[in-house]
Design a protein around this motif. Sequence first.
Motif, PDB file in Angstrom:
ATOM      1  N   ASN A   1       0.855  -1.179   0.000  1.00 47.91           N
ATOM      2  CA  ASN A   1       0.000   0.000   0.000  1.00 47.91           C
ATOM      3  C   ASN A   1       0.896   1.235   0.000  1.00 47.91           C
ATOM      4  O   ASN A   1       1.732   1.404   0.898  1.00 47.91           O
ATOM      5  CB  ASN A   1      -0.898  -0.022   1.245  1.00 47.91           C
ATOM      6  CG  ASN A   1      -1.954   1.049   1.206  1.00 47.91           C
ATOM      7  OD1 ASN A   1      -2.220   1.624   0.167  1.00 47.91           O
ATOM      8  ND2 ASN A   1      -2.559   1.314   2.348  1.00 47.91           N
ATOM      9  N   ILE A   2       0.731   2.103  -1.000  1.00 45.96           N
ATOM     10  CA  ILE A   2       1.539   3.313  -1.135  1.00 45.96           C
ATOM     11  C   ILE A   2       0.612   4.520  -1.072  1.00 45.96           C
ATOM     12  O   ILE A   2      -0.365   4.602  -1.815  1.00 45.96           O
ATOM     13  CB  ILE A   2       2.317   3.314  -2.469  1.00 45.96           C
ATOM     14  CG1 ILE A   2       3.222   2.091  -2.539  1.00 45.96           C
ATOM     15  CG2 ILE A   2       3.116   4.598  -2.618  1.00 45.96           C
ATOM     16  CD1 ILE A   2       3.856   1.874  -3.895  1.00 45.96           C
ATOM     17  N   VAL A   3       0.934   5.452  -0.183  1.00 51.31           N
ATOM     18  CA  VAL A   3       0.169   6.694  -0.069  1.00 51.31           C
ATOM     19  C   VAL A   3       1.038   7.817  -0.617  1.00 51.31           C
ATOM     20  O   VAL A   3       2.162   8.023  -0.163  1.00 51.31           O
ATOM     21  CB  VAL A   3      -0.214   6.985   1.404  1.00 51.31           C
ATOM     22  CG1 VAL A   3      -0.955   8.304   1.507  1.00 51.31           C
ATOM     23  CG2 VAL A   3      -1.048   5.851   1.973  1.00 51.31           C
ATOM     24  N   ALA A   4       0.521   8.520  -1.625  1.00 46.76           N
ATOM     25  CA  ALA A   4       1.235   9.644  -2.243  1.00 46.76           C
ATOM     26  C   ALA A   4       0.280  10.827  -2.320  1.00 46.76           C
ATOM     27  O   ALA A   4      -0.607  10.854  -3.172  1.00 46.76           O
ATOM     28  CB  ALA A   4       1.743   9.261  -3.626  1.00 46.76           C
ATOM     29  N   GLY A   5       0.436  11.784  -1.398  1.00 45.45           N
ATOM     30  CA  GLY A   5      -0.464  12.941  -1.376  1.00 45.45           C
ATOM     31  C   GLY A   5      -1.876  12.496  -1.030  1.00 45.45           C
ATOM     32  O   GLY A   5      -2.112  11.862  -0.017  1.00 45.45           O
TER      33      GLY A   5
ATOM     34  N   HIS B   1      -3.543  10.396  -2.831  1.00 45.38           N
ATOM     35  CA  HIS B   1      -3.769   9.146  -3.562  1.00 45.38           C
ATOM     36  C   HIS B   1      -3.312   7.945  -2.740  1.00 45.38           C
ATOM     37  O   HIS B   1      -2.342   8.020  -1.996  1.00 45.38           O
ATOM     38  CB  HIS B   1      -3.023   9.165  -4.904  1.00 45.38           C
ATOM     39  CG  HIS B   1      -3.412  10.317  -5.775  1.00 45.38           C
ATOM     40  ND1 HIS B   1      -4.592  10.354  -6.458  1.00 45.38           N
ATOM     41  CD2 HIS B   1      -2.765  11.483  -6.044  1.00 45.38           C
ATOM     42  CE1 HIS B   1      -4.663  11.492  -7.131  1.00 45.38           C
ATOM     43  NE2 HIS B   1      -3.569  12.191  -6.890  1.00 45.38           N
ATOM     44  N   ASN B   2      -4.017   6.859  -2.912  1.00 42.12           N
ATOM     45  CA  ASN B   2      -3.693   5.606  -2.237  1.00 42.12           C
ATOM     46  C   ASN B   2      -3.629   4.512  -3.296  1.00 42.12           C
ATOM     47  O   ASN B   2      -4.615   4.242  -3.978  1.00 42.12           O
ATOM     48  CB  ASN B   2      -4.772   5.295  -1.185  1.00 42.12           C
ATOM     49  CG  ASN B   2      -4.438   4.103  -0.349  1.00 42.12           C
ATOM     50  OD1 ASN B   2      -3.324   3.591  -0.406  1.00 42.12           O
ATOM     51  ND2 ASN B   2      -5.398   3.654   0.431  1.00 42.12           N
ATOM     52  N   PHE B   3      -2.472   3.880  -3.453  1.00 43.11           N
ATOM     53  CA  PHE B   3      -2.293   2.811  -4.432  1.00 43.11           C
ATOM     54  C   PHE B   3      -2.065   1.500  -3.694  1.00 43.11           C
ATOM     55  O   PHE B   3      -1.232   1.433  -2.795  1.00 43.11           O
ATOM     56  CB  PHE B   3      -1.086   3.103  -5.334  1.00 43.11           C
ATOM     57  CG  PHE B   3      -1.187   4.412  -6.069  1.00 43.11           C
ATOM     58  CD1 PHE B   3      -1.933   4.499  -7.228  1.00 43.11           C
ATOM     59  CD2 PHE B   3      -0.564   5.546  -5.578  1.00 43.11           C
ATOM     60  CE1 PHE B   3      -2.043   5.697  -7.906  1.00 43.11           C
ATOM     61  CE2 PHE B   3      -0.656   6.750  -6.245  1.00 43.11           C
ATOM     62  CZ  PHE B   3      -1.396   6.828  -7.411  1.00 43.11           C
ATOM     63  N   LYS B   4      -2.798   0.482  -4.084  1.00 45.46           N
ATOM     64  CA  LYS B   4      -2.649  -0.817  -3.451  1.00 45.46           C
ATOM     65  C   LYS B   4      -2.490  -1.882  -4.531  1.00 45.46           C
ATOM     66  O   LYS B   4      -3.304  -1.984  -5.441  1.00 45.46           O
ATOM     67  CB  LYS B   4      -3.856  -1.136  -2.567  1.00 45.46           C
ATOM     68  CG  LYS B   4      -3.664  -2.363  -1.718  1.00 45.46           C
ATOM     69  CD  LYS B   4      -4.732  -2.496  -0.664  1.00 45.46           C
ATOM     70  CE  LYS B   4      -4.408  -3.637   0.263  1.00 45.46           C
ATOM     71  NZ  LYS B   4      -5.372  -3.745   1.349  1.00 45.46           N
ATOM     72  N   PHE B   5      -1.432  -2.670  -4.419  1.00 41.95           N
ATOM     73  CA  PHE B   5      -1.151  -3.751  -5.355  1.00 41.95           C
ATOM     74  C   PHE B   5      -0.900  -5.012  -4.544  1.00 41.95           C
ATOM     75  O   PHE B   5      -0.421  -4.947  -3.422  1.00 41.95           O
ATOM     76  CB  PHE B   5       0.102  -3.444  -6.189  1.00 41.95           C
ATOM     77  CG  PHE B   5       0.045  -2.139  -6.925  1.00 41.95           C
ATOM     78  CD1 PHE B   5      -0.574  -2.069  -8.162  1.00 41.95           C
ATOM     79  CD2 PHE B   5       0.588  -0.989  -6.375  1.00 41.95           C
ATOM     80  CE1 PHE B   5      -0.633  -0.863  -8.836  1.00 41.95           C
ATOM     81  CE2 PHE B   5       0.536   0.209  -7.040  1.00 41.95           C
ATOM     82  CZ  PHE B   5      -0.071   0.280  -8.277  1.00 41.95           C
ATOM     83  N   GLY B   6      -1.205  -6.128  -5.131  1.00 45.44           N
ATOM     84  CA  GLY B   6      -0.927  -7.366  -4.408  1.00 45.44           C
ATOM     85  C   GLY B   6      -1.348  -8.592  -5.170  1.00 45.44           C
ATOM     86  O   GLY B   6      -1.833  -8.521  -6.306  1.00 45.44           O
ATOM     87  N   GLY B   7      -1.146  -9.704  -4.531  1.00 45.32           N
ATOM     88  CA  GLY B   7      -1.500 -10.974  -5.155  1.00 45.32           C
ATOM     89  C   GLY B   7      -1.754 -12.033  -4.109  1.00 45.32           C
ATOM     90  O   GLY B   7      -1.400 -11.895  -2.940  1.00 45.32           O
TER      91      GLY B   7
END
Length: 81
Positions: free
Chosen positions: A56-60, A62-68
Amino acid sequence: MVNEARFNFGERRARSSQATGMQLRTILRAPRFIGRELFSPVIRTETRYEFTDNINIVAGNHNFKFGGDAAFVKLTRPRSN
């Protein structure tokens, strides 16, 4: 940045003999039914291994979540004599 990793292990032993006419089974349309399969006994062990990894990456704002997720199921039956 947050990393979430999980591991799951489970084992299920299923044993049932051939059903008799007294056990519940409801037949629906086509090949669907609810209840126990009347024609095949079940003797097996299911072993499950499951791996999950997410980032989980928080940039400003925005929240981006990647996984498997990967699940492996091994079915074993007792050997016939």
